[in-house]
Design an enzyme around this catalytic site. Structure first.
Site, PDB file in Angstrom:
ATOM      1  N   CYS A  49       0.780  -1.183   0.066  1.00 47.49           N
ATOM      2  CA  CYS A  49       0.002   0.035   0.016  1.00 47.49           C
ATOM      3  C   CYS A  49       0.839   1.246   0.046  1.00 47.49           C
ATOM      4  O   CYS A  49       1.995   1.234   0.573  1.00 47.49           O
ATOM      5  CB  CYS A  49      -0.949   0.078   1.304  1.00 47.49           C
ATOM      6  SG  CYS A  49      -1.925   1.507   1.405  1.00 47.49           S
ATOM      7  N   ASP A 126     -23.847   7.693   7.369  1.00 48.08           N
ATOM      8  CA  ASP A 126     -22.465   7.873   7.734  1.00 48.08           C
ATOM      9  C   ASP A 126     -21.299   7.380   6.893  1.00 48.08           C
ATOM     10  O   ASP A 126     -20.381   8.069   6.793  1.00 48.08           O
ATOM     11  CB  ASP A 126     -22.623   6.986   9.219  1.00 48.08           C
ATOM     12  CG  ASP A 126     -23.443   7.361  10.187  1.00 48.08           C
ATOM     13  OD1 ASP A 126     -23.485   8.634  10.363  1.00 48.08           O
ATOM     14  OD2 ASP A 126     -24.296   6.557  10.444  1.00 48.08           O
ATOM     15  N   HIS A 136     -12.444  12.821  -8.779  1.00 43.66           N
ATOM     16  CA  HIS A 136     -13.707  12.538  -8.502  1.00 43.66           C
ATOM     17  C   HIS A 136     -14.062  13.492  -7.182  1.00 43.66           C
ATOM     18  O   HIS A 136     -14.865  13.077  -6.359  1.00 43.66           O
ATOM     19  CB  HIS A 136     -14.116  11.242  -8.152  1.00 43.66           C
ATOM     20  CG  HIS A 136     -13.148  10.498  -7.258  1.00 43.66           C
ATOM     21  ND1 HIS A 136     -11.818   9.614  -7.723  1.00 43.66           N
ATOM     22  CD2 HIS A 136     -12.936  10.087  -6.118  1.00 43.66           C
ATOM     23  CE1 HIS A 136     -11.112   9.089  -6.891  1.00 43.66           C
ATOM     24  NE2 HIS A 136     -11.747   9.651  -5.775  1.00 43.66           N
ATOM     25  N   GLY A 146      -6.235  -1.181 -13.405  1.00 40.07           N
ATOM     26  CA  GLY A 146      -4.903  -1.568 -12.783  1.00 40.07           C
ATOM     27  C   GLY A 146      -4.452  -0.374 -11.713  1.00 40.07           C
ATOM     28  O   GLY A 146      -5.248   0.539 -11.808  1.00 40.07           O
ATOM     29  N   ILE A 148      -4.485   2.017  -8.791  1.00 43.42           N
ATOM     30  CA  ILE A 148      -5.330   2.259  -7.618  1.00 43.42           C
ATOM     31  C   ILE A 148      -6.513   1.405  -7.719  1.00 43.42           C
ATOM     32  O   ILE A 148      -7.291   1.654  -8.598  1.00 43.42           O
ATOM     33  CB  ILE A 148      -5.306   3.658  -7.276  1.00 43.42           C
ATOM     34  CG1 ILE A 148      -4.038   4.514  -7.170  1.00 43.42           C
ATOM     35  CG2 ILE A 148      -6.380   4.011  -6.323  1.00 43.42           C
ATOM     36  CD1 ILE A 148      -4.254   6.143  -7.233  1.00 43.42           C
ATOM     37  N   GLU A 169     -12.008  -0.758 -12.511  1.00 43.74           N
ATOM     38  CA  GLU A 169     -11.408  -2.191 -12.147  1.00 43.74           C
ATOM     39  C   GLU A 169     -12.216  -3.396 -12.422  1.00 43.74           C
ATOM     40  O   GLU A 169     -13.421  -3.023 -12.793  1.00 43.74           O
ATOM     41  CB  GLU A 169     -10.974  -2.264 -10.749  1.00 43.74           C
ATOM     42  CG  GLU A 169     -10.138  -1.197 -10.069  1.00 43.74           C
ATOM     43  CD  GLU A 169      -8.666  -1.168 -10.903  1.00 43.74           C
ATOM     44  OE1 GLU A 169      -8.418  -2.264 -11.482  1.00 43.74           O
ATOM     45  OE2 GLU A 169      -8.260   0.127 -10.979  1.00 43.74           O
ATOM     46  N   HIS A 187     -11.698  -4.731   3.748  1.00 48.32           N
ATOM     47  CA  HIS A 187     -10.385  -4.031   4.163  1.00 48.32           C
ATOM     48  C   HIS A 187     -10.602  -2.555   4.262  1.00 48.32           C
ATOM     49  O   HIS A 187     -10.238  -1.832   5.227  1.00 48.32           O
ATOM     50  CB  HIS A 187      -9.253  -4.265   3.170  1.00 48.32           C
ATOM     51  CG  HIS A 187      -7.968  -3.806   3.520  1.00 48.32           C
ATOM     52  ND1 HIS A 187      -7.027  -4.188   3.782  1.00 48.32           N
ATOM     53  CD2 HIS A 187      -7.747  -2.351   3.141  1.00 48.32           C
ATOM     54  CE1 HIS A 187      -5.960  -3.374   3.950  1.00 48.32           C
ATOM     55  NE2 HIS A 187      -6.267  -2.243   3.508  1.00 48.32           N
ATOM     56  N   GLU A 188     -11.493  -1.950   3.210  1.00 42.94           N
ATOM     57  CA  GLU A 188     -11.671  -0.466   3.196  1.00 42.94           C
ATOM     58  C   GLU A 188     -12.443  -0.169   4.596  1.00 42.94           C
ATOM     59  O   GLU A 188     -12.366   1.015   5.069  1.00 42.94           O
ATOM     60  CB  GLU A 188     -12.185  -0.232   2.098  1.00 42.94           C
ATOM     61  CG  GLU A 188     -11.268  -0.276   0.816  1.00 42.94           C
ATOM     62  CD  GLU A 188      -9.765   0.283   0.934  1.00 42.94           C
ATOM     63  OE1 GLU A 188     -10.047   1.414   1.566  1.00 42.94           O
ATOM     64  OE2 GLU A 188      -9.190   0.175   0.134  1.00 42.94           O
ATOM     65  N   HIS A 191     -10.666   0.474   7.678  1.00 42.21           N
ATOM     66  CA  HIS A 191      -9.983   1.751   7.720  1.00 42.21           C
ATOM     67  C   HIS A 191     -11.151   2.734   8.026  1.00 42.21           C
ATOM     68  O   HIS A 191     -10.818   3.679   8.694  1.00 42.21           O
ATOM     69  CB  HIS A 191      -9.345   2.317   6.246  1.00 42.21           C
ATOM     70  CG  HIS A 191      -8.095   1.511   6.009  1.00 42.21           C
ATOM     71  ND1 HIS A 191      -6.873   1.671   7.090  1.00 42.21           N
ATOM     72  CD2 HIS A 191      -7.778   0.548   4.996  1.00 42.21           C
ATOM     73  CE1 HIS A 191      -6.200   0.856   6.214  1.00 42.21           C
ATOM     74  NE2 HIS A 191      -6.516   0.492   5.165  1.00 42.21           N
ATOM     75  N   HIS A 197      -3.096  -0.013   9.109  1.00 45.86           N
ATOM     76  CA  HIS A 197      -2.357  -1.205   8.688  1.00 45.86           C
ATOM     77  C   HIS A 197      -1.824  -1.958   9.742  1.00 45.86           C
ATOM     78  O   HIS A 197      -1.212  -1.297  10.656  1.00 45.86           O
ATOM     79  CB  HIS A 197      -1.495  -0.898   7.433  1.00 45.86           C
ATOM     80  CG  HIS A 197      -1.979  -0.805   6.089  1.00 45.86           C
ATOM     81  ND1 HIS A 197      -1.366   0.094   5.183  1.00 45.86           N
ATOM     82  CD2 HIS A 197      -3.192  -1.138   5.547  1.00 45.86           C
ATOM     83  CE1 HIS A 197      -1.873   0.269   4.038  1.00 45.86           C
ATOM     84  NE2 HIS A 197      -3.087  -0.611   4.595  1.00 45.86           N
TER      85      HIS A 197
END
Length: 465
Positions: A49, A126, A136, A146, A148, A169, A187-188, A191, A197
């Site tokens: 990352c 939220d 964006h 590919g 990001i 993607e 995963h996101e 965060h 991480h």
């Protein structure tokens, strides 16, 4: 602190080393990241990352050892009942499946905490989830296929709750033929709930993305999220329900990539070719030729195309005679005496004989979704056409009829599609005809060149023959 230091960005290499691994990308060139990642990481600088990790301090410094521990972003939500909203969806997947996948990714975290997540489709939320592209609005542009994959913002920042996925993607669910939405989303969401991480391998919050099922939290992930929000309200914790393995085709060793192989050393040139099939799929226009496909959105050719059609539809035949998307979102492909059906990028049936559909002749030269409600489907072969009922999976028995019904259209065509306004387009060779649904005839000034109008090529001096 600037936005760039408070966000998370997940990247992958443009060229995959292993078909079952999406790799992360660092600021230096890398050879890729394979299944035995954990064993290799100590010997070379693996892709990862782009966000700097919190430094691991040696034993004894600051009173404790931070190694092998979860890492926090510094923020948390002040409530445990959170709402979420999906603004836009990926083109490859039907909305209902995206909603189920997002709910499953959030459930990974709610199962071990007092957190609850409720989807809303109107008003404020939220957590705001969006599939977007390039620039964006947050100064963190995506970069096309590919690179990001996604980024999210931590709690207590001015964009808290925002989770962005790169629309360009190849999103999949439950297989390694593209980028698995479930694992990236989970995963996101870690965060967006306040986790950074971790240095613990095989944790969901590790910066290294490896396709792995079933999806579950490591003990490190669990300790980190419970440090922020506590354990579930009901004690003792219920035994976790095994996550069902998605019904997907098993990984195959010969997965095609978008690289040129020895089988065909030169890609077809859209300015100098005819096309086997054309179809509007998920609101975008796809042109098929041999093993390749071009993708147009809003009339503009997308970066990275032409690409191998198998990049989107694993198992698709080497060439396509006809294609269409039915009213329920299933995508049908025809080649010779057979047909295939896909749900987004996942094959759900086929190959099957077209005789099952009531067709005694092959191949189908073109397929057209037609009508103001986009509920009529026609197959074309030679100088005839059939109307098809996708729910019954049968052609109407009063057909075929002759092409004379389509005034001004050639007797034989290569492809057909309908635009968002309702006009039909019929292709033959390197030319096309635009058909008026009100006057039920071809517009004046046609045929015109496909290459010029759809791909902005220099007009050819060759006259129509």
């Amino acid at each position: 602190m600037q936005d760039g230091a408070r966000k998370h960005t997940w990247k992958e290499q443009n060229s995959w080393v292993s078909p079952s691994v999406n790799t992360l990308e660092s600021g230096v060139p890398s050879k890729g990241f394979s299944q035995d990642t954990e064993g290799q990481a100590a010997h070379w600088n693996p892709p990862r990352c782009g966000v700097p990790d919190v430094p691991i301090l040696p034993d004894g410094q600051n009173g404790r050892n931070r190694q092998k521990r979860f890492v926090l972003s510094g923020g948390r939500w002040d409530k445990t009942d959170l709402t979420y909203k999906i603004i836009r969806f990926p083109w490859q997947l039907v909305k209902s499946k995206v909603r189920r996948t997002v709910a499953e990714a959030l459930k990974v975290w709610s199962d071990v905490t007092p957190l609850t997540f409720t989807e809303v489709q109107e008003g404020r939320a939220d957590i705001v989830i969006d599939f977007t592209r390039y620039w964006h609005g947050d100064n963190l542009p995506f970069d096309g296929p590919g690179g990001i994959l996604a980024h999210a913002f931590f709690p207590k920042t001015h964009r808290e709750g925002d989770v962005h996925f790169d629309y360009d993607e190849t999103w999949t669910i439950g297989n390694n033929l593209g980028t698995d939405l479930l694992q990236v989303a989970a995963h996101e969401f870690g965060h967006v709930l306040g986790l950074q991480h971790t240095a613990v391998s095989k944790s969901l919050m590790s910066p290294f993305y490896i396709f792995r099922y079933p999806l579950s939290l490591s003990e490190d992930d669990k300790q980190g999220i419970q440090y922020l929000y506590g354990k579930p309200k009901l004690e003792p914790e219920p035994a976790p329900t095994p996550t069902p393995t998605p019904t997907a085709e098993p990984p195959q060793p010969d997965i095609e990539t978008n690289e040129i192989t020895n089988e065909e050393s030169v890609q077809p040139d859209a300015c100098d070719t005819d096309f086997d099939a054309v179809s509007t799929i998920r609101g975008e226009l796809f042109f098929f030729k041999s093993r390749y496909v071009w993708r147009l959105r809003g009339g503009k050719l997308q970066a990275g195309y032409p690409a191998l059609a198998s990049r989107h539809w694993q198992g698709i035949p080497s060439s396509v005679d006809a294609a269409f998307e039915d009213p329920l979102g299933s995508i049908w492909f025809f080649q010779g005496p057979q047909y295939w059906i896909y749900d987004g990028e996942r094959r759900v049936s086929g190959p099957a004989p077209i005789t099952e559909l009531g067709l005694s002749t092959s191949p189908v030269q073109a397929a057209l979704m037609w009508g103001t409600e986009k509920n009529k489907i026609y197959f074309f072969k030679g100088g005839n056409y059939w109307r098809f009922n996708p729910s019954a999976r049968q052609v109407d028995n009063v057909y075929p009829r002759t092409m004379a019904d389509w005034r001004g259209i050639p007797q034989e065509i290569d492809a057909a599609f309908q635009d968002e306004i309702g006009f039909a387009y019929f292709l033959r060779g390197r030319h096309y005809w635009k058909f008026d649904p009100v006057q039920v005839k071809v517009l004046e000034g046609y045929p015109r060149q496909i290459s010029q109008d759809f791909f902005s090529c220099t007009p050819s001096s060759n006259s129509f023959r």
